[in-house]
Design an enzyme around this catalytic site. Structure first.
Site, mmCIF file in Angstrom:
data_model
loop_
_atom_site.group_PDB
_atom_site.id
_atom_site.type_symbol
_atom_site.label_atom_id
_atom_site.label_comp_id
_atom_site.label_asym_id
_atom_site.label_seq_id
_atom_site.Cartn_x
_atom_site.Cartn_y
_atom_site.Cartn_z
ATOM 1 N N GLY A 1 1.048 -1.371 0.136
ATOM 2 C CA GLY A 1 -0.331 -0.481 0.037
ATOM 3 C C GLY A 1 0.718 0.982 0.380
ATOM 4 O O GLY A 1 1.940 1.437 0.423
ATOM 5 N N LEU B 1 -1.208 7.028 2.402
ATOM 6 C CA LEU B 1 -0.641 8.081 3.220
ATOM 7 C C LEU B 1 0.447 7.309 4.299
ATOM 8 O O LEU B 1 1.783 7.169 4.626
ATOM 9 C CB LEU B 1 -1.226 9.284 3.773
ATOM 10 C CG LEU B 1 -1.113 10.278 4.480
ATOM 11 C CD1 LEU B 1 0.553 11.142 4.034
ATOM 12 C CD2 LEU B 1 -2.125 10.873 4.676
ATOM 13 N N GLY C 1 1.325 3.822 3.421
ATOM 14 C CA GLY C 1 1.949 3.020 3.408
ATOM 15 C C GLY C 1 3.479 4.305 2.667
ATOM 16 O O GLY C 1 4.360 3.575 2.940
ATOM 17 N N HIS D 1 -20.641 8.362 6.691
ATOM 18 C CA HIS D 1 -20.445 10.045 6.453
ATOM 19 C C HIS D 1 -21.458 10.736 6.254
ATOM 20 O O HIS D 1 -22.054 10.474 5.166
ATOM 21 C CB HIS D 1 -19.501 10.571 5.315
ATOM 22 C CG HIS D 1 -18.746 11.490 5.328
ATOM 23 N ND1 HIS D 1 -19.162 12.451 5.677
ATOM 24 C CD2 HIS D 1 -17.252 12.030 5.763
ATOM 25 C CE1 HIS D 1 -18.150 14.093 5.724
ATOM 26 N NE2 HIS D 1 -17.300 13.209 5.817
ATOM 27 N N ARG E 1 -19.679 13.161 13.849
ATOM 28 C CA ARG E 1 -20.048 12.060 12.168
ATOM 29 C C ARG E 1 -21.751 10.689 11.950
ATOM 30 O O ARG E 1 -22.627 10.852 11.641
ATOM 31 C CB ARG E 1 -19.071 11.789 11.337
ATOM 32 C CG ARG E 1 -18.585 12.564 10.275
ATOM 33 C CD ARG E 1 -17.363 11.562 10.293
ATOM 34 N NE ARG E 1 -16.594 12.970 9.418
ATOM 35 C CZ ARG E 1 -15.072 13.003 8.606
ATOM 36 N NH1 ARG E 1 -14.839 11.709 9.091
ATOM 37 N NH2 ARG E 1 -14.674 14.028 8.215
ATOM 38 N N ARG F 1 -14.902 7.441 14.123
ATOM 39 C CA ARG F 1 -14.044 8.461 14.100
ATOM 40 C C ARG F 1 -13.951 10.089 14.360
ATOM 41 O O ARG F 1 -15.217 10.248 12.682
ATOM 42 C CB ARG F 1 -12.840 8.314 12.592
ATOM 43 C CG ARG F 1 -11.579 8.943 12.399
ATOM 44 C CD ARG F 1 -11.024 8.713 11.766
ATOM 45 N NE ARG F 1 -11.958 8.856 9.578
ATOM 46 C CZ ARG F 1 -12.190 9.671 8.992
ATOM 47 N NH1 ARG F 1 -11.424 11.108 9.894
ATOM 48 N NH2 ARG F 1 -12.260 9.603 7.627
ATOM 49 N N SER G 1 -8.183 11.515 10.328
ATOM 50 C CA SER G 1 -7.767 10.114 9.320
ATOM 51 C C SER G 1 -6.249 10.077 9.100
ATOM 52 O O SER G 1 -5.192 9.652 8.693
ATOM 53 C CB SER G 1 -8.897 9.091 8.707
ATOM 54 O OG SER G 1 -8.828 10.670 7.800
ATOM 55 N N LEU G 2 -6.474 10.997 8.540
ATOM 56 C CA LEU G 2 -5.429 11.466 7.494
ATOM 57 C C LEU G 2 -3.989 11.470 8.712
ATOM 58 O O LEU G 2 -3.108 11.024 8.595
ATOM 59 C CB LEU G 2 -5.639 12.726 6.825
ATOM 60 C CG LEU G 2 -5.984 13.169 5.650
ATOM 61 C CD1 LEU G 2 -6.356 14.404 5.441
ATOM 62 C CD2 LEU G 2 -5.760 12.038 4.326
#
Lengths: 247, 638
Positions: free
Chosen positions: B40, B43, B45, B266, B330, B435, B440-441
């Site tokens: 992968g 971001l 990986g 979402h 969310r 989350r 997540s980033l």
């Protein structure tokens, strides 16, 4: 909607390719172009034929995977979008649509509409980065950057690497792609230290890969889905000449 | 099996420092002798591969796309959180830790979440050093905005393309190492199996998607960074190629899977328009900073949005959750939208959407300011729907988005298989049952840049003296034979339905029974339904072509085969958790006013699942969540 499709089919780079006719019915005008292609592929599979191979992934215009010539234009007739964002409402019922791969000597064909764009990766590899290894960074706000310069760097950095610029250019030049990265990095203070070496090496790699020269027709900007400006090319040329003279 | 999360002792704020101080090191001369596989190039990986290569290890990096820059991290729009407190608005590492833990409905580990908040400070520095063009104030300093579930502004952003810019930073760091020769990059390669030798991860089997060749790669450790599996619902915000195959095949080789049913829906996505649709595009949550969400108060409202007067609009988030309003987290926003849509107040041609209205923000701030903030989002909306959101409200609806669940990992991000690590969305670790936006980033980056270089080194220090495994080992023969057998099986069915057909059926079933709300009855039906669908899949699938060539249909079919097995586990996971928490809402467990009813007495644990073999009920191994530093509270946003 009814459509007459003429799609480029080619088994591999060694085989000869040809446009093949397909008639498609029952297309919804709100479908995206790739959903129309999915529909065609679904029918081909059930008929025992091979589906049309094409690259695609995010389908929201940001990953840069998709790209094909639609009626002779990269990503189709609408400016400022990738082919995954193109919708069938842009075509008339009963229209004939030509679908071909992005063509360039530096983008060898793999199958049908699938091409090899790894030349772009090698251009970035030649210097399209800032050598900042993990752990060595300074506190972020110790390096103020003016609002306008940050925005301008972003405008250059927004390139998605799809290759539409190359496919559109009559010389198959990668100047817009390469210059976007050169400009993005040279506009930022942290990117200036390696600027001279970067531009010389990236331009050199562009030549090695077999991309043509830029002759300033500006067609690339017109077909760029991200609206990357040709002013980046001017900036790259300035940086290249400066580096050649000083270096 | 007793799960040990290996949380370091000591005060919360010292745990990570203590770990780093005590972790074993590998001499630079020895690092050159060690090989690591990273699957992968998103971001997590890319950042892992680049950072490990910088240390001197030899990296083999794999992705199924044609370039490492295309992974779906690229599509994250809104931003990345960091507790820099540049806005002087009361933010701190502790507050970010608490917000994240609470946002996840207290179903994650304190130590992991604290580390995430702690390392967020360095990430912004790292990204700026790489040239990520974050938004700036006129004074030249970094700008922030606010995101759902918090009351401070800690989100750093690059217009609506933060994921793209962070990924390009990581991709450029990775490709720099390719140039130096420390990373060998294999694009258009898909991992199809994990190879174990003496119980340790020692290699992978991949299919070269350009030729169909099955290839073997051996290493001293394997890192899986293959992202989330929300695409299991077919219609989702994910890229078409996102899949669970790498984590699922690792699971079948013995890695436990944690909380697979925790999928975030979402709230701000474009609604479905027809059966042909292949994805639901996400509109960044950042829009909720200035957009107000509402539905008409009248059922079967026929007027256009702009013709409905203010007093006939139901701003249901502002009504139900006055403190957070349109910035409610969310899971809560999505469920509230579903509640209104199910009650018959949905808008749009299929009555499956709610309005997101910018008229007030445009009136107050001017159209130019709104354009500067959200230009690319508004133009994306126009491209897809042909509607102008500056003139009339957007129509949005919830869609499958992020997998909080994934491979179970300990504090070192190692799975239950020694030598197999999982980073980013592929693991389950930090987000609990829900989350928070812009985390997540952050998690993907932190795992790759800052955690793995320490924890993987700690593992490899013990591997220096073990025997080197090569691809000639018998374990590779067996794994390769299994992979070939499965590919031929799929090609030879020769039925009458495409892989997409089964994927769509599965997606519908999951949305219905294991989506925004679940019941024991529905989940039991779903398990039976999946069995049935699975049977049909292996009888009626049709794949054109052969396994020895470029064949996108075969790639799809393999992913759907894995999704069918994974979906079954998701339903078991949801069925056995008799409580509502975060994204997991069981209708049987709710308060009288429809809020989630958590059960800390019986379910304060991570559900880690063992693969028992095909057709057998999965085996649950709970990892109790111990809260030493904070008190569990009811998660209220009202």
């Amino acid at each position: 909607m009814k459509l007459h499709l003429k799609i480029w089919r080619q088994r591999d780079a060694q085989s000869n390719g040809a446009l093949v006719d397909y008639d498609l019915d029952g297309i919804d005008q709100h479908m995206s172009f790739l959903e129309m292609m999915d529909t065609l592929n679904g029918q081909l599979i059930l008929n025992g034929d091979m589906p049309v191979e094409f690259d695609h992934d995010c389908r929201e215009g940001i990953c840069g995977s998709c790209g094909m010539m639609v009626n002779g234009q990269a990503h189709g007739p609408v400016a400022g979008l990738t082919v995954c964002q193109l919708h069938m409402r842009e075509f008339k019922d009963g229209a004939t649509i030509y679908v071909e791969p992005f063509r360039a000597a530096a983008f060898p064909l793999k199958r049908d509409l699938k091409i090899d764009r790894s030349a772009f990766d090698r251009i970035i590899q030649a210097g399209g980065f800032i050598s900042a290894s993990t752990g060595s960074a300074i506190e972020a706000n110790n390096l103020p950057i003016t609002h306008d310069m940050a925005e301008s760097a972003f405008d250059s950095a927004a390139c998605i690497g799809c290759g539409a610029c190359v496919a559109t250019c009559k010389n198959s030049s990668a100047a817009l792609f390469t210059s976007a990265k050169v400009s993005h990095l040279v506009k930022l203070p942290q990117g200036k230290l390696e600027a001279e070496k970067r531009v010389i090496q990236m331009v050199g790699q562009m030549d090695v890969e077999g991309f043509g020269h830029c002759s300033n027709t500006e067609a690339c900007e017109v077909k760029c889905p991200q609206g990357i400006s040709v002013l980046n090319i001017a900036m790259m040329n300035w940086e290249f000449n400066k580096s050649s003279l000083l270096g | 099996m007793i799960l040990n999360a290996k949380i370091p002792d000591g005060p919360l704020e010292d745990k990570w420092t203590t770990y780093k101080e005590k972790a074993k090191l590998v001499n630079p001369a020895n690092r050159k002798k060690l090989n690591i596989i990273v699957v992968g190039t998103g971001l997590s990986g890319s950042s892992a591969a680049a950072s490990l290569a910088e240390l001197g290890y030899n990296i083999q990096s794999f992705c199924f796309q044609d370039s490492a820059r295309r992974a779906h991290s690229v599509a994250a729009q809104g931003g990345v959180n960091a507790a820099k407190n540049y806005q002087n608005d009361g933010d701190s590492v502790y507050r970010m830790f608490y917000d994240t833990l609470k946002g996840g409905d207290f179903r994650s580990r304190e130590a992991n979440v604290y580390r995430l908040a702690e390392c967020s400070l360095n990430l912004i520095d790292q990204a700026v050093a790489q040239g990520v063009p974050f938004a700036r104030e006129y004074g030249g300093y970094l700008s922030n905005r606010s995101f759902g579930g918090v009351q401070v502004s800690r989100t750093f952003y690059a217009r609506g393309q933060t994921g793209q810019q962070l990924l390009l930073g990581a991709y450029q760091a990775l490709i720099r190492q390719v140039g130096i020769g420390k990373v060998k990059l294999h694009t258009r390669h898909e991992m199809l199996d994990l190879v174990l030798v003496d119980g340790k991860a020692k290699g992978i089997i991949v299919r070269n998607l350009d030729t169909g060749d099955i290839e073997r790669f051996a290493a001293d450790a394997v890192v899986i960074a293959t992202g989330g599996f929300g695409k299991i619902y077919y219609l989702s915000t994910l890229a078409m190629g996102c899949n669970a195959s790498a984590i699922w095949r690792a699971h079948k080789k013995g890695a436990l899977m944690a909380c697979p049913s925790w999928t975030q829906m979402h709230p701000t996505c474009l609604p479905q328009a027809g059966d042909y649709q292949s994805k639901l595009t996400l509109m960044s949550e950042s829009l909720r900073n200035d957009g107000r969400i509402w539905v008409p108060k009248l059922k079967d409202e026929k007027r256009k949005a702009n013709e409905i007067p203010e007093e006939e609009r139901d701003y249901y988030l502002e009504r139900r959750y006055p403190t957070f309003g349109n910035l409610a987290p969310r899971d809560i926003s999505s469920r509230a939208a579903k509640e209104r849509i199910d009650a018959g107040f949905g808008v749009g041609p299929l009555n499956n959407a709610v309005y997101l209205d910018f008229s007030k923000a445009i009136k107050e701030q001017g159209i130019d300011k709104i354009r500067e903030k959200y230009k690319n989002l508004f133009s994306m909306y126009k491209k897809i729907t042909d509607d102008d959101a500056y003139q009339a409200p957007m129509k949005i609806s919830p869609a499958a988005h992020f997998s909080m669940g994934g491979l179970w990992v300990d504090y070192e991000l190692m799975t239950t298989i020694p030598g197999l690590f999982a980073v980013g969305e592929a693991n389950f670790a930090d987000h609990g049952a829900n989350r928070l936006g812009a985390n997540s980033l952050l998690q993907a980056s932190i795992d790759g840049y800052f955690i793995l270089p320490y924890t993987l080194t700690n593992y490899l220090a013990g591997e220096l003296k073990t025997e080197k495994i090569t691809i000639k080992h018998r374990a590779f023969d067996i794994a390769e034979a299994e992979v070939n057998e499965q590919l031929q099986l799929l090609v030879n069915i020769n039925g009458t339905k495409t892989a997409d057909h089964f994927h769509k059926e599965l997606g519908k079933l999951l949305y219905d029974k294991c989506g925004l709300s679940r019941t024991a009855k529905g989940l039991t039906e779903a398990i039976a339904g999946i069995e049935l669908l699975s049977g049909k899949f292996y009888r009626e699938l049709r794949v054109s072509g052969t396994e020895g060539e470029i064949n996108a249909e075969l790639e799809k079919a393999g992913r759907v085969a894995d999704y069918l097995e994974m979906a079954r586990l998701m339903c078991y996971d949801a069925l056995t958790r008799n409580e509502s928490c975060g994204a997991h809402f069981r209708e049987e467990y709710q308060t009288p006013d429809g809020e989630a009813l958590r059960n800390d007495k019986d379910f304060c644990f991570v559900s880690a699942w063992e693969w028992p073999g095909r057709g057998i009920e999965p085996i649950l191994h709970p990892e109790p969540l111990v809260f030493e530093f904070i008190k569990l509270s009811v998660r209220s946003y009202s």
